[in-house]
Design a protein around this motif. Structure first.
Motif, PDB file in Angstrom:
ATOM      1  N   MET A   1      42.296 -15.062   5.506  1.00 39.68           N
ATOM      2  CA  MET A   1      41.465 -14.165   6.312  1.00 39.68           C
ATOM      3  C   MET A   1      41.461 -14.594   7.780  1.00 39.68           C
ATOM      4  N   ILE A   2      41.350 -15.911   7.988  1.00 41.12           N
ATOM      5  CA  ILE A   2      41.345 -16.413   9.366  1.00 41.12           C
ATOM      6  C   ILE A   2      42.702 -16.137  10.026  1.00 41.12           C
ATOM      7  N   LEU A   3      43.781 -16.322   9.268  1.00 44.85           N
ATOM      8  CA  LEU A   3      45.113 -16.056   9.804  1.00 44.85           C
ATOM      9  C   LEU A   3      45.287 -14.572  10.130  1.00 44.85           C
ATOM     10  N   PHE A   4      44.838 -13.688   9.246  1.00 40.36           N
ATOM     11  CA  PHE A   4      44.906 -12.248   9.524  1.00 40.36           C
ATOM     12  C   PHE A   4      44.150 -11.910  10.806  1.00 40.36           C
ATOM     13  N   TYR A   5      42.964 -12.520  10.952  1.00 38.23           N
ATOM     14  CA  TYR A   5      42.159 -12.262  12.145  1.00 38.23           C
ATOM     15  C   TYR A   5      42.893 -12.761  13.397  1.00 38.23           C
ATOM     16  N   ALA A   6      43.516 -13.954  13.300  1.00 33.01           N
ATOM     17  CA  ALA A   6      44.268 -14.495  14.437  1.00 33.01           C
ATOM     18  C   ALA A   6      45.447 -13.584  14.795  1.00 33.01           C
ATOM     19  N   LEU A   7      46.141 -13.077  13.767  1.00 30.56           N
ATOM     20  CA  LEU A   7      47.267 -12.176  14.027  1.00 30.56           C
ATOM     21  C   LEU A   7      46.808 -10.876  14.685  1.00 30.56           C
ATOM     22  N   SER A   8      45.619 -10.404  14.299  1.00 29.88           N
ATOM     23  CA  SER A   8      45.086  -9.195  14.946  1.00 29.88           C
ATOM     24  C   SER A   8      44.776  -9.482  16.420  1.00 29.88           C
ATOM     25  N   GLN A   9      44.292 -10.711  16.719  1.00 30.54           N
ATOM     26  CA  GLN A   9      44.046 -11.096  18.103  1.00 30.54           C
ATOM     27  C   GLN A   9      45.354 -11.143  18.892  1.00 30.54           C
ATOM     28  N   LEU A  10      46.411 -11.631  18.240  1.00 32.21           N
ATOM     29  CA  LEU A  10      47.714 -11.684  18.899  1.00 32.21           C
ATOM     30  C   LEU A  10      48.209 -10.281  19.222  1.00 32.21           C
ATOM     31  N   ASN A  11      47.998  -9.352  18.314  1.00 31.41           N
ATOM     32  CA  ASN A  11      48.368  -7.961  18.566  1.00 31.41           C
ATOM     33  C   ASN A  11      47.549  -7.379  19.721  1.00 31.41           C
ATOM     34  N   LEU A  12      46.260  -7.740  19.779  1.00 26.76           N
ATOM     35  CA  LEU A  12      45.416  -7.269  20.882  1.00 26.76           C
ATOM     36  C   LEU A  12      45.876  -7.867  22.208  1.00 26.76           C
ATOM     37  N   LEU A  13      46.391  -9.103  22.175  1.00 22.82           N
ATOM     38  CA  LEU A  13      46.918  -9.710  23.401  1.00 22.82           C
ATOM     39  C   LEU A  13      48.119  -8.915  23.908  1.00 22.82           C
ATOM     40  N   VAL A  14      49.020  -8.549  22.995  1.00 24.20           N
ATOM     41  CA  VAL A  14      50.184  -7.737  23.377  1.00 24.20           C
ATOM     42  C   VAL A  14      49.709  -6.420  24.003  1.00 24.20           C
ATOM     43  N   ASN A  15      48.730  -5.784  23.350  1.00 17.76           N
ATOM     44  CA  ASN A  15      48.173  -4.531  23.888  1.00 17.76           C
ATOM     45  C   ASN A  15      47.580  -4.749  25.269  1.00 17.76           C
ATOM     46  N   TYR A  16      46.856  -5.867  25.423  1.00 19.60           N
ATOM     47  CA  TYR A  16      46.185  -6.180  26.689  1.00 19.60           C
ATOM     48  C   TYR A  16      47.199  -6.364  27.812  1.00 19.60           C
ATOM     49  N   LEU A  17      48.278  -7.096  27.526  1.00 18.15           N
ATOM     50  CA  LEU A  17      49.304  -7.334  28.545  1.00 18.15           C
ATOM     51  C   LEU A  17      50.022  -6.044  28.907  1.00 18.15           C
ATOM     52  N   GLN A  18      50.272  -5.206  27.912  1.00 17.92           N
ATOM     53  CA  GLN A  18      50.900  -3.907  28.189  1.00 17.92           C
ATOM     54  C   GLN A  18      49.997  -3.023  29.028  1.00 17.92           C
ATOM     55  N   ALA A  19      48.709  -3.046  28.712  1.00 14.38           N
ATOM     56  CA  ALA A  19      47.752  -2.221  29.458  1.00 14.38           C
ATOM     57  C   ALA A  19      47.658  -2.665  30.911  1.00 14.38           C
ATOM     58  N   ASN A  20      47.750  -3.988  31.144  1.00 11.87           N
ATOM     59  CA  ASN A  20      47.671  -4.507  32.503  1.00 11.87           C
ATOM     60  C   ASN A  20      48.950  -4.277  33.296  1.00 11.87           C
ATOM     61  N   ARG A  21      50.087  -4.228  32.568  1.00  7.77           N
ATOM     62  CA  ARG A  21      51.370  -4.033  33.251  1.00  7.77           C
ATOM     63  C   ARG A  21      51.499  -2.626  33.813  1.00  7.77           C
ATOM     64  N   LYS A  22      51.074  -1.658  33.044  1.00 16.85           N
ATOM     65  CA  LYS A  22      51.192  -0.285  33.529  1.00 16.85           C
ATOM     66  C   LYS A  22      49.831   0.171  34.026  1.00 16.85           C
ATOM     67  N   ALA A  23      49.774   0.549  35.254  1.00 17.57           N
ATOM     68  CA  ALA A  23      48.523   1.068  35.811  1.00 17.57           C
ATOM     69  C   ALA A  23      48.241   2.368  35.098  1.00 17.57           C
ATOM     70  N   SER A  24      47.233   2.361  34.236  1.00 16.17           N
ATOM     71  CA  SER A  24      46.980   3.541  33.406  1.00 16.17           C
ATOM     72  C   SER A  24      46.512   4.696  34.277  1.00 16.17           C
TER      73      SER A  24
END
Length: 479
Positions: free
Chosen positions: A1-24
């Motif tokens: 469960m902790i690993l799944f949660y960590a992987l979801s955080q990693l996915n959110l990091l990817v989303n966060y970096l993509q969101a910051n790269r492109k000026a929405s």
């Protein structure tokens, strides 16, 4: 469960970096004064003797036409703060503000009940909400209401900042955790259309959205998370603004932090029980959004998982070194190490975004991360009890977090009348767990016949630091 949660955080990091790269791109335009909608500001307060004057003086600075602004002070107070609030409301009325002092005869539904009561008479098409310790900037409304030009948007939420971030280690680690939520998680989810939550304050609702989602309900301790999920299941969109910040006060005393943590974590578990079937059975949201939604609702349950891993880690150390053929089963312990590394990477990007990069900041971050991780684990017993109560449906009252307003009271915070004077019985167990994990450190030197096993030594060291910190601060933060 902790690993799944960590992987979801990693996915959110990817989303966060993509969101910051492109000026929405956004179709947001600041409305002209003639086009500004009518707004009601709701201020739910309960026995806020130390901050009520500061709150009302600050709200009076909001830059918005008085003929399009209503202020509701939703006051459930039972002490002398009622009189102070009344006087302050009178002052603002004399200055031409449309401000109402709304008092209930009982606190049924707690904060949710107060917000629901105010909504009955609210004139505004949009409802902004601020807790007693929040101090929005004068242009806050002008920066937020324009997003409602999109008729699908039901909520605009802004980022919290911290008035007293550097007051102590306790406030620093609270700020660290909240910053991760308000950058990585909120942006990461919102940028991909996953469910986010209104954070109870420093946000603004379309009144129609509140009614359409079933209004405020007081059957959980986190009414904000509850209404957020009900609204998004009704396909209302949420807009999160990372660049609009609203400063607020962090609890400076561990008993105040405990009460806040208990409410948030128990409320999270209550909302999981209330909402997870609705999320899974929804035909309008994607599988990925469901995955993130379920893990979001299980956020507080991670404390219980961490506590279980921690308590079992010492017997595991002995079993692993006594029974050679069982070693393979303990490789799964590496999942926790992998999870920790993932959190380390994710939170570094959050930290770098706020404080900047560079070697010096990275070294500071390493110290802050391990301090945060240790103290978070030190809170795991307290928060696990809250989580268990939430999952089994045990009811408890809504306990407001005591506010201090240190600029007014200075170092005299121990005189705060709202501080809990009784020591939690859990403190004794936290002290015993500190000793238990010290035994874990000692065990590293004596297990097996190969000169010890130090694989879990860093983990047990963090647990000793975390539980020791929570135990000692709980004893010393008293009069």
């Amino acid at each position: 469960m902790i690993l799944f949660y960590a992987l979801s955080q990693l996915n959110l990091l990817v989303n966060y970096l993509q969101a910051n790269r492109k000026a929405s791109a956004t179709n947001y335009q600041v409305p002209t004064k003639a086009d500004l909608p009518y707004v009601t500001i709701q201020l739910p307060v309960f026995n806020e003797l130390y901050v009520i004057e500061r709150l009302l003086e600050n709200i009076a600075l909001i830059d918005y036409p008085k003929d399009k602004l209503e202020i509701q002070v939703l006051d459930d107070s039972t002490d002398e703060s009622l009189e102070i609030t009344s006087m302050e409301v009178d002052k603002l009325q004399n200055l031409g503000f449309d401000i109402q002092h709304i008092m209930r005869t009982d606190r049924s539904g707690y904060k949710a009940g107060a917000l629901k009561e105010g909504l009955k008479t609210a004139k505004g098409e949009f409802i902004a909400i601020f807790d007693a310790d929040f101090l929005p900037q004068p242009d806050w409304l002008l920066k937020t209401v324009g997003y409602f030009q999109d008729p699908d948007i039901g909520v605009v939420q802004t980022r919290w900042s911290h008035l007293n971030r550097n007051y102590s280690i306790l406030t620093q680690i609270q700020a660290f955790a909240l910053d991760a939520h308000f950058t990585l998680e909120q942006v990461g989810r919102n940028s991909k259309g996953h469910f986010i939550n209104f954070n109870g304050t420093a946000g603004i609702w379309r009144k129609q959205t509140i009614y359409d989602a079933g209004n405020w309900q007081g059957d959980t301790l986190t009414e904000d998370l509850d209404l957020s999920y009900r609204a998004q299941l009704k396909q209302w969109k949420f807009k999160y603004l990372e660049d609009v910040t609203t400063p607020a006060e962090l609890p400076i005393v561990i008993s105040a932090a405990r009460s806040q943590q208990f409410r948030w974590n128990k409320g999270g578990a209550e909302n999981f029980q209330k909402m997870f079937k609705r999320v899974l059975s929804s035909k309008t949201i994607s599988a990925k959004t469901k995955f993130h939604g379920i893990l979001h609702l299980l956020n507080s349950t991670m404390f219980l998982n961490v506590l279980i891993v921690a308590v079992l880690s010492i017997p595991m150390l002995y079993i692993k070194n006594e029974y050679e053929h069982l070693k393979v089963y303990f490789i799964v312990m590496s999942f926790f190490v992998i999870s920790t590394l993932i959190f380390f990477v994710c939170y570094w990007y959050m930290y770098r975004n706020i404080y900047g990069g560079g070697f010096k900041n990275f070294v500071t971050y390493i110290g802050m991360f391990f301090t945060f991780f240790s103290i978070a684990m030190g809170f795991s017993l307290h928060n696990s009890i809250a989580v268990i109560e939430g999952h089994i449906g045990k009811r408890s009252e809504f306990v407001r977090t005591p506010k201090f307003n240190l600029t007014a009271v200075g170092s005299n915070w121990k005189a705060n009348k709202y501080l809990r004077k009784k020591l939690s019985p859990n403190v004794v167990i936290e002290g015993l767990l500190t000793l238990y994990f010290i035994f874990g450190l000692y065990s590293a030197f004596i297990v097996g016949d190969q000169g010890g096993d130090f694989g879990l030594f860093p983990f047990h060291l963090m647990l000793v630091i975390g539980f020791g910190f929570v135990f000692i601060r709980s004893l010393t933060d008293k009069q």
